[in-house]
Design an enzyme around this catalytic site. Structure first.
Site, short mmCIF file in Angstrom:
data_model
loop_
_atom_site.label_atom_id
_atom_site.label_comp_id
_atom_site.label_asym_id
_atom_site.label_seq_id
_atom_site.Cartn_x
_atom_site.Cartn_y
_atom_site.Cartn_z
N ASP A 199 -50.81 31.03 -23.88
CA ASP A 199 -51.56 29.78 -23.85
C ASP A 199 -51.61 29.15 -25.24
O ASP A 199 -51.37 29.82 -26.25
CB ASP A 199 -52.98 30.10 -23.35
CG ASP A 199 -53.86 28.87 -23.26
OD1 ASP A 199 -53.35 27.79 -22.91
OD2 ASP A 199 -55.07 29.01 -23.53
N ASP B 72 -54.40 26.46 -26.51
CA ASP B 72 -55.74 26.23 -27.07
C ASP B 72 -56.60 27.49 -27.03
O ASP B 72 -56.74 28.14 -26.00
CB ASP B 72 -56.43 25.10 -26.29
CG ASP B 72 -55.62 23.82 -26.39
OD1 ASP B 72 -55.20 23.49 -27.50
OD2 ASP B 72 -55.38 23.19 -25.34
#
Lengths: 173, 173
Positions: A7, A9
């Site tokens: 991922d 963020d």
């Protein structure tokens, strides 16, 4: 060699390092990381929920996020041994596409753009591992979810957890 | 209920209906669909390959592609019975992100943005079926690839093939 989906963020991009000061400046608040333990800013300030979402949704919000500590060095090494994909839920903030793509080109140039995925739900991701701060992406993921510690998930149990990129290095290098 | 991943260009978006006239107008050529049987424009005009890629890569190129015949009606019905994802290799043309997203919102509003995927290689896609015009996406896909006929793939064998959206309806409805 494993296929590892990572991922953006709060995993490789230090979202809160920009988000908290930006929120405080715009809305005249005194939010700290500690306030976000087990929750999200939209829940701390429900009256600002839409405005917070609008701020994050601005085209350049993601353009200058700091890089998460050690993520470049560890991911660069991992890319020599594993198949790395960056999988980010960009569809929530469609104006962020270019900022996110350019940010990856700038800070993670060793990631082939062909291995970047902008998606919504991550049930569509086919990988052995998913390193993410949101457990909602693990529920229908057929590989193993690895929870990257973030303030909002700090109290959640039942998932393999890593607290920083050195702990990811210990697993995959 | 199956999870079906559907490509955009030359599957739901009639890429060639815009591309061929645009190429002819810009480069003063007389290309027709028949010239593209078993090949790509970049191979027909190798001296223009980079300029053709640049034209496709312009921010608004994908903004006004015609919709492929019957794709809206059939896909809307399929969405009632199956889990539909739109999976497009947008990373080749990063400036196209907004045009592609807006096009989907305009012509396929019944597709939840959370089910849109902009990717590079589609080996990352976890689905039962992938309807695509490029066989390169099938080689490491763990579901079944369904080849949507396009001029460039017309001579390829060894894949389940559909020639139009009515044939897709016969399979999935």
């Amino acid at each position: 060699m494993a296929r590892i989906a990572v991922d953006m963020d709060e995993v490789i991009a230090d979202f809160n390092a920009k988000f908290i000061p930006a929120l405080n400046a715009r809305f005249n608040k005194q939010l700290t990381l500690a306030h976000l333990h087990g929750t999200k800013a939209e829940q701390v300030f429900p009256e600002l929920a839409q405005k917070i979402k609008d701020m994050i949704g601005e085209a350049d919000f993601f353009a200058d996020l700091p890089v998460m500590q050690d993520s470049q060095e560890v991911l660069a090494q991992m890319a020599n041994q594993h198949e790395i994909f960056i999988t980010t839920a960009a569809m929530e903030f469609p104006l962020s596409f270019h900022a996110k793509f350019n940010w990856l080109q700038q800070y993670f140039p060793f990631i082939d753009p062909m291995n970047i995925v902008f998606c919504g739900t991550k049930t569509i991701i086919h990988a052995d591992y998913l390193i993410d701060d949101n457990i909602r992406h693990f529920s229908r993921f057929q590989g193993e979810g690895i929870l990257f510690t973030a303030p909002h998930n700090i109290a959640l149990e039942g998932f393999r957890r890593v607290n920083n990129w050195q702990e990811i290095a210990e697993i995959f290098l």
